[in-house]
Structures are given as structure tokens and as C-alpha cells.
Design an enzyme around this catalytic site. Structure first.
Site, mmCIF file in Angstrom:
data_model
loop_
_atom_site.group_PDB
_atom_site.id
_atom_site.type_symbol
_atom_site.label_atom_id
_atom_site.label_comp_id
_atom_site.label_asym_id
_atom_site.label_seq_id
_atom_site.Cartn_x
_atom_site.Cartn_y
_atom_site.Cartn_z
ATOM 1 N N LYS A 5 1.007 -1.145 0.146
ATOM 2 C CA LYS A 5 0.137 -0.157 0.008
ATOM 3 C C LYS A 5 0.993 1.314 0.004
ATOM 4 C CE LYS A 5 -0.378 -0.167 5.214
ATOM 5 N NZ LYS A 5 -1.292 -0.638 6.183
ATOM 6 N N ARG A 100 -10.684 -0.530 15.205
ATOM 7 C CA ARG A 100 -10.456 0.263 14.039
ATOM 8 C C ARG A 100 -11.526 -0.114 13.017
ATOM 9 N NH1 ARG A 100 -4.877 1.503 11.403
ATOM 10 N NH2 ARG A 100 -5.330 -0.617 10.514
ATOM 11 N N TYR A 227 14.525 30.606 7.726
ATOM 12 C CA TYR A 227 13.365 30.955 8.103
ATOM 13 C C TYR A 227 13.219 31.029 9.709
ATOM 14 C CZ TYR A 227 11.521 30.654 3.372
ATOM 15 O OH TYR A 227 11.130 30.993 2.108
ATOM 16 N N MET A 275 11.035 24.531 1.898
ATOM 17 C CA MET A 275 10.202 23.736 1.006
ATOM 18 C C MET A 275 11.227 22.910 0.081
ATOM 19 S SD MET A 275 7.330 24.507 -1.986
ATOM 20 C CE MET A 275 5.909 24.896 -1.014
HETATM 21 C C1 LIG Z 1 -0.337 -1.884 6.823
HETATM 22 C C2 LIG Z 1 -0.859 -3.144 7.088
HETATM 23 C C3 LIG Z 1 -0.009 -4.234 7.447
HETATM 24 C C4 LIG Z 1 1.414 -4.025 7.511
HETATM 25 O O1 LIG Z 1 1.906 -3.629 8.620
HETATM 26 P P1 LIG Z 1 3.500 -3.588 8.751
HETATM 27 O O2 LIG Z 1 3.495 -3.018 10.188
HETATM 28 O O3 LIG Z 1 4.130 -2.492 7.695
HETATM 29 O O4 LIG Z 1 3.993 -4.695 8.711
HETATM 30 C C5 LIG Z 1 -0.596 -5.497 7.777
HETATM 31 N N1 LIG Z 1 -2.125 -5.552 7.552
HETATM 32 C C6 LIG Z 1 -2.621 -4.553 7.562
HETATM 33 C C7 LIG Z 1 -4.311 -4.903 7.638
HETATM 34 C C8 LIG Z 1 -2.234 -3.423 7.369
HETATM 35 O O5 LIG Z 1 -3.101 -2.280 6.895
#
Ligand SMILES: *Cc1c(COP(=O)(O)O)cnc(C)c1O
Length: 332
Positions: A5, A100, A227, A275
Site C-alpha cells: 500500500k 478500527r 526561516y 520547502m
Molecule cells: C499496513 C498493514 C499491514 C502491514 O503493516 P507493517 O507494520 O508495515 O508490517 C498489515 N496488515 C494490515 C491490515 C495493514 O493495514
């Protein structure tokens, strides 16, 4: 199942997928990313971690033979109202204590039954996610989550494949590995554990973020820098101006003192990150000047150290790498 992801945690979805072609599955968030993988020729399981949000997406899931999480009643109703086509591959997400996403464990069996009544040729995997697998002091919480998951399974005759473990659980709780593991951050060589870097776990950083010094400034005693003029020289010093800023994904809140390598030698960030530029202390690195190589994290400088200094985690730094950063890859 490789979790790719967020553009493979900032590393580039297709590039990483090609490097990990031997995995049995990929997990992504967006439907577009899943389709991109399928269209690029990956034939493995491709799982949508948050499932679908509309009927059109269910159709795309069928069309591209994707696997999907179902975590809530809205998704369940949408699916059950849909015509039965293909062989759905469902990951039924159970909320065992992260609070969640997911069905309550006591709802699990009725949801399973409804899915099976809807479609006889359905494949279902039970899934849950740990809230505190990175923290050994929270072993009780992991046990509680495992317990609720196990109670759900006990009531079933026959076994259903299961997936529980993210990177932290893979490393810390071998008992959670079950049928599919879901590593994310460890694939990229960074650590999921707060007390260890990737290197300390025997991992190698996949991403090294480098730039160059584009100008050198000489500060006198009491000159201010950048800055807000927050950094004030306490002696005459040389400062390197580096072509990298928060628009590249370097954290703006990294304070003076955050480690940086110049020509492979360790020094510190000074002044505010802007930036497109940041400034580094060249005291004692006399040979460094315009054109010198600067490493912001990666090979020689664990991303976890930079993250700690910026009061964040490696995940955020890697995933926030900006598309404007040029990529040089050893993988085509
Ligand atoms: C992002 C995610 C993972 C991977 O998590 P890591 O801590 O990067 O290994 C596994 N399962 C779900 C549902 C996730 O959203």
C-alpha cells in the site's frame, strides 16, 4: 502476502512488485493500485485491505479477480445484494481489540453463515490486525486479541484459513503466523519495533534518500540561519545548503541536530527545513562543498534514527516521499 500500500511505502508499486514477484499475494488499499498490478501481469492474490466502497467497485473486483476485505455491515449488505458471479475471495475482518475496522467476534459466525448462504462457491479467510504487536510490554493485549480470535474459530467445524500478523507480530509473536502473514515495513528494510533499527534486526534499507550540496555559506558568531532565524551560530562555521526540503518528503519538523551524512560523514541538520532546501553543519568536514553527496536516510543512516529525531516513525518518512524525487533503481 506483501503489503504494498501507499505506493509500496513510497518505493514505487510496480518496481517493488517486480522485485517481490515470488510472493503469494499483494495487499493494497486502492482499487486503482490493485488493477494496476493485475494489468501489469501479476497473477497472485491481490487483496484490498479496506474492501470496496460502491457497487461499481464490486464489479471491478469480480472483473479483475481481486480479493477483498469485508469489515462492516454496509459492505456485507452491498455484497449480498449483488448478483453472484465468479468465485468471491473474501477476507472477513474481525475486530479483536484494535477498534478500527472489523466485525465483533460474536458476530463472526452469523456473518460467515450469511456469506455462505449467499454464495456456495465462496472462499473465506478470517483476518484480524494487532494494535500493539510492536511492544513487548503489551503482550497481554496481543494475547487478548488472540483469545477473541480463537473463540470465534472454536465454534466452527472445519478450519478456515487465517491471517493475523503484520511485521511486528511476525518478528515478536511466531505463534501468530497462521496461514498468511502480512509483512509491510520489514520488506523495505525498516524496523516495526520502537527499540530496534532495521540494521539491528539484520535488515537492509531498500530506500536511500540522497541529494547534493548546492551552496556553502560562512556564518560568523551570532549570525542566524534560514526561516525564522532560529539557529544562531555560536562560532564561525561553514554551512552546506542541500537541495532537499519538505516538498521532497523530508520532515519539516526535524529539529537542529537530526543526523545527516555528508560525503559519508555524520553531521547534523541545522535551522529550519524549508520547502526545497535544508541546511547542514559542515564543521570539521572541510573537504565538503558544492556538489558533495548528502545522505538523508538509508544506507549508512538508519531511517529510524531520522524518524526518532523528528518524533515520527520510519513508515511516515518512507510513505511521504514525494513523487518529484528522482528514482534510481537497481530493479528495472
Ligand atoms: C499496513 C498493514 C499491514 C502491514 O503493516 P507493517 O507494520 O508495515 O508490517 C498489515 N496488515 C494490515 C491490515 C495493514 O493495514
Amino acid at each position: 502476502m506483501a503489503v504494498v500500500k501507499a505506493d509500496a511505502y513510497g518505493h514505487g508499486l510496480l518496481r517493488v512488485a517486480r522485485a517481490l514477484d515470488a510472493v503469494d499475494g499483494f495487499a493494497v488499499l486502492e482499487l486503482e493500485a490493485a488493477i494496476q498490478l493485475r494489468e501489469a501481469g501479476f497473477s497472485q492474490l491481490i487483496l484490498l485491505l479496506e474492501g470496496f466502497f460502491s457497487i461499481e467497485e464490486i464489479e471491478a473486483i469480480n472483473h479483475y479477480r481481486l480479493s477483498t476485505v469485508i469489515h462492516c455491515h454496509e459492505q456485507l449488505s452491498m455484497l449480498l445484494a449483488h448478483k453472484k458471479t465468479g468465485k468471491p475471495d473474501i477476507f472477513l475482518k474481525i475486530n479483536t481489540g484494535m477498534n478500527r475496522l472489523g466485525f465483533r467476534p460474536e458476530e463472526g459466525n452469523s456473518v460467515l453463515n450469511r456469506l455462505r448462504q449467499w454464495h456456495t462457491d465462496i472462499s473465506i479467510t478470517l483476518m484480524t490486525h494487532f494494535a500493539c504487536a510492536d511492544d513487548l510490554l503489551e503482550a497481554d493485549h496481543v494475547d487478548q486479541q488472540l483469545g477473541s480470535f480463537a473463540r470465534l474459530e472454536e465454534k466452527r467445524e472445519g478450519c478456515i484459513p487465517r491471517t493475523l500478523a503484520n511485521s511486528a507480530a511476525i518478528l515478536r509473536y511466531p505463534g501468530t503466523h497462521a496461514d498468511w502473514v502480512r509483512p509491510g515495513i520489514i520488506l523495505y528494510g525498516a524496523s516495526p519495533l520502537p527499540d530496534k533499527t532495521g540494521i539491528e534486526l539484520g535488515l537492509q534499507p531498500v530506500m536511500t534518500l540522497t541529494s547534493r550540496i548546492i551552496a556553502v555559506q560562512h556564518l560568523d558568531f551570532s549570525d542566524r540561519l534560514g526561516y525564522g532565524g532560529q539557529f544562531v551560530a555560536d562560532q564561525p562555521m561553514r554551512v552546506g545548503v542541500v537541495a532537499a526540503g519538505y516538498a521532497d518528503g523530508y520532515p519539516r519538523h526535524a529539529p537542529t541536530g537530526t543526523p545527516v551524512l555528508v560525503n559519508g560523514r555524520r553531521t547534523r541538520l541545522i535551522g529550519r527545513v524549508s520547502m526545497d532546501m535544508l541546511t547542514v553543519d559542515l564543521s570539521g568536514i572541510n573537504e565538503a562543498g558544492a556538489g558533495s553527496l548528502v545522505t538523508l536516510w538509508g544506507e549508512g543512516l538508519p531511517v529510524e534514527e531520522v524518524a526518532r529525531s523528528a518524533q515520527t516513525i520510519s513508515y511516515e518518512l518512507l510513505a511521504a516521499l514525494s513523487p518529484r524525487v528522482q528514482t534510481v533503481s537497481s530493479i528495472p
